[in-house]
Design a protein around this motif. Structure first.
Motif, PDB file in Angstrom:
ATOM      1  N   PHE A  76       0.857  -1.416   0.105  1.00 22.17           N
ATOM      2  CA  PHE A  76      -0.130   0.168  -0.022  1.00 22.17           C
ATOM      3  C   PHE A  76       0.723   1.199  -0.020  1.00 22.17           C
ATOM      4  N   GLY A  77       2.168   1.066   0.139  1.00 22.41           N
ATOM      5  CA  GLY A  77       2.950   2.300   0.080  1.00 22.41           C
ATOM      6  C   GLY A  77       3.289   2.622   1.302  1.00 22.41           C
ATOM      7  N   LYS A  78       4.430   3.262   1.617  1.00 29.22           N
ATOM      8  CA  LYS A  78       5.125   3.654   2.732  1.00 29.22           C
ATOM      9  C   LYS A  78       4.110   4.731   3.857  1.00 29.22           C
ATOM     10  N   ALA A  80       0.992   4.715   3.725  1.00 28.67           N
ATOM     11  CA  ALA A  80      -0.142   4.004   4.495  1.00 28.67           C
ATOM     12  C   ALA A  80       0.475   3.244   5.432  1.00 28.67           C
ATOM     13  N   ALA A  81       1.597   2.562   5.375  1.00 28.87           N
ATOM     14  CA  ALA A  81       2.369   1.893   6.450  1.00 28.87           C
ATOM     15  C   ALA A  81       2.770   2.764   7.767  1.00 28.87           C
ATOM     16  N   ILE A  82       3.008   3.921   7.269  1.00 26.45           N
ATOM     17  CA  ILE A  82       3.299   5.102   8.578  1.00 26.45           C
ATOM     18  C   ILE A  82       1.788   5.179   9.428  1.00 26.45           C
ATOM     19  N   ILE A  97      10.847   5.261  11.707  1.00 30.12           N
ATOM     20  CA  ILE A  97      12.433   5.126  11.543  1.00 30.12           C
ATOM     21  C   ILE A  97      12.328   4.206  10.234  1.00 30.12           C
ATOM     22  N   ASP A  98      12.953   4.140   9.346  1.00 32.08           N
ATOM     23  CA  ASP A  98      13.226   3.353   7.951  1.00 32.08           C
ATOM     24  C   ASP A  98      14.062   2.279   8.642  1.00 32.08           C
ATOM     25  N   ALA A  99      13.534   1.086   7.909  1.00 31.45           N
ATOM     26  CA  ALA A  99      13.995  -0.085   8.126  1.00 31.45           C
ATOM     27  C   ALA A  99      15.288  -0.183   7.666  1.00 31.45           C
ATOM     28  N   ASP A 100      15.925   0.521   6.664  1.00 30.29           N
ATOM     29  CA  ASP A 100      17.363   0.118   5.982  1.00 30.29           C
ATOM     30  C   ASP A 100      18.430   0.825   6.784  1.00 30.29           C
ATOM     31  N   LEU A 101      18.251   1.125   7.863  1.00 27.09           N
ATOM     32  CA  LEU A 101      19.414   2.079   8.896  1.00 27.09           C
ATOM     33  C   LEU A 101      20.108   2.896   8.095  1.00 27.09           C
ATOM     34  N   ALA A 160      14.460  16.749   4.992  1.00 25.17           N
ATOM     35  CA  ALA A 160      13.720  16.334   6.056  1.00 25.17           C
ATOM     36  C   ALA A 160      13.380  14.664   5.694  1.00 25.17           C
ATOM     37  N   ARG A 161      13.473  14.293   6.841  1.00 27.35           N
ATOM     38  CA  ARG A 161      13.182  12.780   6.806  1.00 27.35           C
ATOM     39  C   ARG A 161      11.850  12.419   7.528  1.00 27.35           C
ATOM     40  N   ASP A 162      11.232  11.157   7.364  1.00 24.24           N
ATOM     41  CA  ASP A 162      10.251  10.876   8.075  1.00 24.24           C
ATOM     42  C   ASP A 162      10.699  10.366   9.471  1.00 24.24           C
ATOM     43  N   SER A 210      17.024   0.834  -2.579  1.00 24.10           N
ATOM     44  CA  SER A 210      15.911   1.803  -2.445  1.00 24.10           C
ATOM     45  C   SER A 210      14.847   1.711  -3.203  1.00 24.10           C
ATOM     46  N   LYS A 211      13.540   1.793  -2.773  1.00 26.14           N
ATOM     47  CA  LYS A 211      12.159   1.379  -3.647  1.00 26.14           C
ATOM     48  C   LYS A 211      11.971   2.457  -4.635  1.00 26.14           C
ATOM     49  N   TRP A 212      12.779   3.643  -4.370  1.00 25.73           N
ATOM     50  CA  TRP A 212      12.317   4.940  -5.298  1.00 25.73           C
ATOM     51  C   TRP A 212      12.994   4.964  -6.489  1.00 25.73           C
TER      52      TRP A 212
HETATM   53  N1  UDP Z   1       8.956   1.287   2.279  1.00 26.18           N
HETATM   54  C1  UDP Z   1       7.726   0.740   2.314  1.00 26.18           C
HETATM   55  N2  UDP Z   1       6.664   0.630   1.434  1.00 26.18           N
HETATM   56  C2  UDP Z   1       7.048   0.916   0.154  1.00 26.18           C
HETATM   57  C3  UDP Z   1       8.211   1.569   0.090  1.00 26.18           C
HETATM   58  C4  UDP Z   1       9.149   1.650   1.082  1.00 26.18           C
HETATM   59  O1  UDP Z   1       7.214   0.565   3.611  1.00 26.18           O
HETATM   60  O2  UDP Z   1       6.279   0.840  -0.651  1.00 26.18           O
HETATM   61  C5  UDP Z   1       9.715   1.583   3.534  1.00 26.18           C
HETATM   62  C6  UDP Z   1      10.924   0.536   3.370  1.00 26.18           C
HETATM   63  O3  UDP Z   1      11.152  -0.460   3.664  1.00 26.18           O
HETATM   64  C7  UDP Z   1      12.198   1.595   4.181  1.00 26.18           C
HETATM   65  C8  UDP Z   1      11.431   2.881   3.942  1.00 26.18           C
HETATM   66  O4  UDP Z   1      10.092   2.808   3.498  1.00 26.18           O
HETATM   67  O5  UDP Z   1      12.033   1.104   5.550  1.00 26.18           O
HETATM   68  C9  UDP Z   1      12.134   3.687   3.101  1.00 26.18           C
HETATM   69  O6  UDP Z   1      12.163   3.221   1.927  1.00 26.18           O
HETATM   70  P1  UDP Z   1      13.614   3.421   0.916  1.00 26.18           P
HETATM   71  O7  UDP Z   1      14.596   3.075   1.657  1.00 26.18           O
HETATM   72  O8  UDP Z   1      13.249   2.657  -0.338  1.00 26.18           O
HETATM   73  O9  UDP Z   1      13.440   5.120   0.457  1.00 26.18           O
HETATM   74  P2  UDP Z   1      14.554   6.055   0.628  1.00 26.18           P
HETATM   75  O10 UDP Z   1      15.448   5.794   1.824  1.00 26.18           O
HETATM   76  O11 UDP Z   1      15.412   5.717  -0.562  1.00 26.18           O
HETATM   77  O12 UDP Z   1      13.926   7.440   0.655  1.00 26.18           O
END
Ligand code: UDP
Ligand code: MG
Length: 316
Positions: A76-78, A80-82, A97-101, A160-162, A210-212
């Protein structure tokens, strides 16, 4: 009773990152517990991953009862997850926090200290460098933030980050904005409150990718603009007005030419160019209108922001 922080972690195909993220979080939150007597819950939101993300989270949840999870029925996209994470958070504070550290989790400690000792409702992180990012992407990103600042009523700092920690009061306000087109960074800025920005140097993703894509980011930026300002609509009005004035001047010119010099038939090529140009502009302006209408359409359907397939959540 101890205060509690709900840490929300959106995960989409992050099997390579989950364990190392958890190891670091565990150290930090154990440390914070002994230092500040603050409890924690981790809400992993699996955004329809097709890899082993959910299994790994479940394994962790068996070992550590601070771990909760929600798993979506599809991606559903980030945003929606937030939302899902915030909606299910039971803490006195909520953090993202993002999962990717890429967001250094160690900063959470400093964020918590600031909320305790200073008059802020939110502490957020912004990166000062865009190391490791393609130059063209950084350039567009900077333009985007400048545009948002100039034409909208929300001020999002560049970079700005989330990644942030906020109070329950601010979290509740964010949840009150129940729109479906969620541009979270804009929403955080829109609700107001006092936000302190901490700066950090960009860290590159260690695992996964990255998913972007650039295209996805562009669409995201357009979404952000549409969600928070109506300025593009004004652009089409202004363009329309300018062309009406030009057309009027041109009519006068044609009449004067006819009266003064007769009417030589010439210049069809330039006419075709003008017609094509104006037709293009018209489509462009209709397109802008269409974008807003499509948002109204999707809001009016009022579909749920996400659908959970499985979840384990503490009772509030
Ligand atoms: N993420 C998600 N759904 C999506 C795309 C990304 O929940 O459809 C999560 C992803 O797992 C990570 C965070 O959002 O924890 C940031 O994603 P990413 O690292 O791809 O973005 P970037 O850091 O490049 O902005
Ligand atoms: Mg990332």
């Amino acid at each position: 009773m101890n205060k509690k922080i709900s840490l929300i972690i959106p995960c989409y195909n992050e099997e390579k990152c989950i364990n190392s993220l958890y190891d670091r979080l565990k150290i930090i939150f154990d440390d914070m517990k002994s230092e500040f007597s603050v409890d924690a819950e981790f809400i992993f939101v699996d955004d329809g991953s097709s890899d082993n993300t959910l299994q790994l989270v479940k394994q962790l949840a068996e070992k550590d009862d601070r771990i909760n999870y929600i798993s979506f029925s599809k991606n559903f996209g980030k945003e929606a997850a937030i939302y899902a994470g915030l909606e299910n958070a039971s803490g006195d504070y909520a953090a993202l926090i993002d999962a990717d550290l890429q967001d250094p989790p160690e900063m959470l400690k400093q964020m918590y200290e600031i909320l305790q000792t200073q008059e802020y409702d939110c502490v957020a992180a912004r990166r000062t460098t865009r190391k490791g990012e393609p130059i063209i992407r950084s350039w567009f990103a900077r333009r985007f933030y400048r545009l948002m600042k100039k034409y909208t009523n929300v001020d999002i700092p560049d970079g700005a980050r989330d990644f942030r920690l906020m109070t329950r009061q601010m979290l509740n306000s964010v949840l009150e904005l129940s729109e479906r087109n969620r541009f979270t960074k804009g929403i955080f800025a829109w609700v107001g409150y006092r936000t302190k920005w901490l700066e950090f140097e960009n860290t590159e993703r260690t695992e996964g990718k990255s998913k972007w894509s650039f295209f996805k980011l562009t669409l995201y930026a357009i979404d952000g603009i549409i969600a928070f300002c109506t300025f593009p609509l004004l652009i089409s009005v202004i363009i329309g007005l300018i062309f009406c004035i030009l057309a009027f001047l041109f009519i006068i010119l044609v009449i004067v030419r006819k009266l003064a010099f007769g009417d030589p038939v010439a210049g069809w090529a330039s006419q075709v160019c003008i017609m094509l140009f104006i037709a293009g502009l018209q489509l462009f302006c209709t397109g802008i209108l269409g974008l807003y209408i499509s948002k109204i359409y999707s809001e009016s359907k009022a579909r749920p922001i996400y659908i959970a397939r499985e979840k384990k959540i503490f009772k509030k």
